[in-house]
Design a protein around this motif. Structure first.
Motif, PDB file in Angstrom:
ATOM      1  N   THR A 164      97.835  51.263  33.893  1.00  0.00           N
ATOM      2  CA  THR A 164      98.954  51.870  33.367  1.00  0.00           C
ATOM      3  C   THR A 164      98.497  53.451  33.330  1.00  0.00           C
ATOM      4  OG1 THR A 164      99.962  50.424  31.678  1.00  0.00           O
ATOM      5  CG2 THR A 164     100.657  52.737  31.412  1.00  0.00           C
ATOM      6  N   ASP A 199     107.946  53.462  35.305  1.00  0.00           N
ATOM      7  CA  ASP A 199     108.632  53.130  34.140  1.00  0.00           C
ATOM      8  C   ASP A 199     109.952  53.918  33.873  1.00  0.00           C
ATOM      9  OD1 ASP A 199     106.477  51.425  33.879  1.00  0.00           O
ATOM     10  OD2 ASP A 199     105.979  52.270  32.080  1.00  0.00           O
ATOM     11  N   GLY A 203     111.349  54.086  28.510  1.00  0.00           N
ATOM     12  CA  GLY A 203     110.825  52.644  28.359  1.00  0.00           C
ATOM     13  C   GLY A 203     112.143  51.720  28.370  1.00  0.00           C
TER      14      GLY A 203
END
Length: 204
Positions: A164, A199, A203
């Motif tokens: 990430t 993403d 979120g």
């Protein structure tokens, strides 16, 4: 929208993209960025969120590229824009900025500049801004294989290890050492493959 209008827009898009590419190349020469900057991890809790939304576009097709589950190869030609309905909406930097960079960093290190980003590339301001005197960045490159102006081992580690990351555009001063504005998204990079997903904002 008429065919004539579509054609005019396509020609304007091509002309503006060519202008920005030339300006970006000139920026690299002007800044004289030294390859091999040592990356140091810094930043952390309390780092402000992105200064504004940015969106991923497939500029070759002039299409909004984000879709649930969409995966982008490291070499795919994609760019950031300030709007999800028009690729020519620029990202606007603060007036005291002197340059702009695209970057990849760990969460919390988005505002650390070239000394704290894992990978980055010199971008540039549009010489034909939509508002005179405003510092606009048009279609900064989001492709992963473009973010290699800094430490090559650090850049290669991003593609090898995956995980990430934050990716986006930073407005800076002092040749990238001080960040005046940061616009970024969370991306998931596949280990060893170098492909990535973005993403959703918020979120969700």
């Amino acid at each position: 929208m008429t065919a004539e209008t579509d054609g005019a827009r396509s020609e304007r898009s091509r002309r503006r993209r060519r202008t920005v590419i030339v300006a970006g190349a000139a920026g690299v020469a002007l800044l004289g960025i030294v390859v091999g900057v040592i990356v140091a991890w810094s930043g952390g809790a309390g780092t402000p969120p992105s200064d504004g939304p940015i969106y991923l576009w497939d500029t070759a097709a002039d299409e909004f590229a984000e879709a649930p589950g969409a995966t982008f190869a490291a070499e795919r030609s994609v760019n950031w824009a300030g709007d999800d309905t028009d690729s020519l909406v620029p990202i606007v930097c603060p007036a005291d900025s002197t340059e702009a960079f695209t970057f990849i960093s760990r969460a919390g290190s988005e505002r650390t500049g070239i000394s704290g980003w894992q990978a980055y590339s010199v971008s540039g301001f549009d010489p034909e801004p939509t508002v005179a005197g405003r510092l606009e960045v048009l279609l900064p490159v989001a492709s992963l294989d473009y973010q290699s102006d800094g430490s090559l081992p650090a850049y290669e580690a991003v593609l090898r290890d995956g995980g990430t990351w934050s990716a986006g555009l930073a407005c800076t001063t002092d040749a990238g050492r001080a960040v005046t504005g940061a616009f970024y998204r969370t991306v998931q990079i596949a280990a060893d493959a170098g492909s990535f997903t973005v993403d959703p904002i918020g979120g969700k």
